[in-house]
Design an enzyme around this catalytic site. Structure first.
Site, mmCIF file in Angstrom:
data_model
loop_
_atom_site.group_PDB
_atom_site.id
_atom_site.type_symbol
_atom_site.label_atom_id
_atom_site.label_comp_id
_atom_site.label_asym_id
_atom_site.label_seq_id
_atom_site.Cartn_x
_atom_site.Cartn_y
_atom_site.Cartn_z
ATOM 1 C CD GLU A 264 -2.376 1.885 0.592
ATOM 2 O OE1 GLU A 264 -2.295 2.969 0.558
ATOM 3 O OE2 GLU A 264 -3.490 1.108 0.123
ATOM 4 C CG ASP B 2 4.186 3.480 -6.647
ATOM 5 O OD1 ASP B 2 4.321 4.493 -7.289
ATOM 6 O OD2 ASP B 2 3.554 2.457 -7.193
ATOM 7 C CG ASP C 100 -8.831 -3.145 -3.091
ATOM 8 O OD1 ASP C 100 -9.007 -2.953 -2.038
ATOM 9 O OD2 ASP C 100 -9.526 -2.153 -3.957
HETATM 10 N N1 SAM Z 1 -12.148 -0.821 -3.650
HETATM 11 C C1 SAM Z 1 -11.769 0.580 -3.875
HETATM 12 C C2 SAM Z 1 -11.892 1.288 -5.151
HETATM 13 O O1 SAM Z 1 -12.203 0.359 -6.115
HETATM 14 O O2 SAM Z 1 -12.050 2.236 -5.484
HETATM 15 C C3 SAM Z 1 -10.088 0.704 -3.537
HETATM 16 C C4 SAM Z 1 -9.954 0.771 -2.331
HETATM 17 S S1 SAM Z 1 -8.447 0.784 -1.497
HETATM 18 C C5 SAM Z 1 -8.743 1.900 -0.330
HETATM 19 C C6 SAM Z 1 -7.437 1.659 -2.763
HETATM 20 C C7 SAM Z 1 -6.085 1.886 -2.261
HETATM 21 O O3 SAM Z 1 -5.115 2.024 -3.189
HETATM 22 C C8 SAM Z 1 -5.673 3.449 -1.281
HETATM 23 O O4 SAM Z 1 -5.604 2.861 -0.007
HETATM 24 C C9 SAM Z 1 -4.550 3.862 -1.964
HETATM 25 O O5 SAM Z 1 -3.664 4.480 -1.221
HETATM 26 C C10 SAM Z 1 -3.873 2.785 -2.832
HETATM 27 N N2 SAM Z 1 -3.128 2.947 -3.823
HETATM 28 C C11 SAM Z 1 -3.076 4.006 -4.959
HETATM 29 N N3 SAM Z 1 -2.106 4.036 -5.653
HETATM 30 C C12 SAM Z 1 -1.193 3.185 -5.167
HETATM 31 C C13 SAM Z 1 0.102 2.724 -5.694
HETATM 32 N N4 SAM Z 1 0.604 3.300 -6.757
HETATM 33 N N5 SAM Z 1 0.552 1.808 -5.056
HETATM 34 C C14 SAM Z 1 -0.074 0.931 -3.955
HETATM 35 N N6 SAM Z 1 -1.110 1.290 -3.351
HETATM 36 C C15 SAM Z 1 -2.019 2.485 -4.131
#
Ligand code: SAM
Length: 292
Positions: A110, A142, A160
């Site tokens: 995450e 990332d 996700d």
């Molecule tokens: N279920 C939700 C949706 O469909 O919109 C997504 C839920 S989850 C909260 C999404 C997560 O992806 C967030 O916590 C965000 O910080 C993470 N995220 C976004 N970009 C990212 C990246 N490049 N690498 C890792 N995590 C990432």
């Protein structure tokens, strides 16, 4: 009595379309290093988490997305031991993955530590069974960097992510999918959140086109998630084992039984099979546009 606050979902502003929630109480709001985060209480949907104006999870309908992003790839695979989640900050997916006894190790990568931190306090129903579980590793990084560098290999990868904006944009690129493929074992499965095709057709078509360049089998499956407004939600599917998408009903039921028949509220073997039967307009979007 203060003025009633309404919070809009702004993902479809370019389409001239908004859905709004009337706020009972704001529980938490901050600009993190990566995105704007707000958690509030809603009369009907319960707690709602939004990142950069887009609904991420609500306590009322989270089970649909979390179960379908988890049980479909894991039970189709049939022997998933090593699982990777990219994103997944609130831990709703991780909680479902750890219900599978076959899973020996679950790694979640995450980018935003604040989302996990705040979920500890506000989504204990997700984080409680996960954080501290000895099968679970959390990596704050990332996702692109992680899959590009790791020497680990996975049976199932679940992306996700947020939508293709801000930090989530890189997770919809050819480069990212290629790096995911690099750390997948033979016969592994990759699933992605791929948007709502009626409102985001390009996100689906582009996603499948990119996956098809890398995998023998790439398509999607669907589920109805009320607060991912716009009708069917699609989950991208990619594997070099084309038979996995056709896993028979009896085999799914047997694998679920062996997994301990843990309670579900959406996923069933029948719903699993039916989710790959795409309505024609979605089937057309994922059809072989490049003539293959
Ligand atoms: N279920 C939700 C949706 O469909 O919109 C997504 C839920 S989850 C909260 C999404 C997560 O992806 C967030 O916590 C965000 O910080 C993470 N995220 C976004 N970009 C990212 C990246 N490049 N690498 C890792 N995590 C990432």
């Amino acid at each position: 009595m203060g003025e009633t606050r309404w919070i809009p979902e702004m993902l479809f502003d370019d389409l001239g379309f908004r859905m709004s929630y009337r706020v009972e109480r704001v529980l938490y709001e901050m600009q993190t290093e990566h995105q704007h985060l707000i958690l509030f209480e809603h009369k009907f949907f319960g707690k709602i988490l939004m990142l950069d104006g887009a609904t991420q999870v609500t306590t009322k309908d989270e089970f649909v997305y979390h179960e379908m992003m988890t049980h479909v790839p894991i039970l189709a695979h049939g022997a998933a031991a090593e699982v990777l989640i990219v994103g997944g900050g609130d831990c709703g997916i991780a909680e479902e993955v750890l219900k599978h006894r076959s899973v020996k190790r679950l790694t979640q990568v995450e980018i935003d530590a604040s989302v996990v931190e705040f979920s500890k306090e506000h989504f204990p129903e997700f984080t409680g069974p996960v954080l501290g579980n000895k099968r679970f590793d959390l990596v704050i990084e990332d996702g692109m960097n992680y899959v590009a560098k790791t020497n680990r290999r996975f049976d199932v990868i679940i992306v996700d992510s947020t939508d293709p904006q801000g930090p989530g944009k890189i997770l919809f690129t050819q480069q990212f999918y290629a790096a995911c493929k690099r750390c997948m074992k033979r016969g592994a499965v990759l699933v992605t959140q791929n948007g709502v095709p009626l409102l985001q057709p390009g996100e689906l078509t582009e996603g499948i086109r990119k996956l098809r360049k890398l995998f023998a089998d790439a398509s999607c499956y669907v589920a109805a998630i009320p607060t991912y407004i716009g009708g069917h939600m699609t989950m991208g599917w990619a594997s070099d084992n084309a038979r996995l998408r056709e896993t028979r009903l009896a085999a799914l039921a047997e694998r679920y039984r062996k997994a301990g028949s843990f309670p579900t509220r959406y996923w069933t073997p029948q719903v699993h099979r039916a989710a790959f039967a795409l309505p024609r307009f979605i089937a057309d979007l994922v059809a072989h546009r490049d003539g293959r």
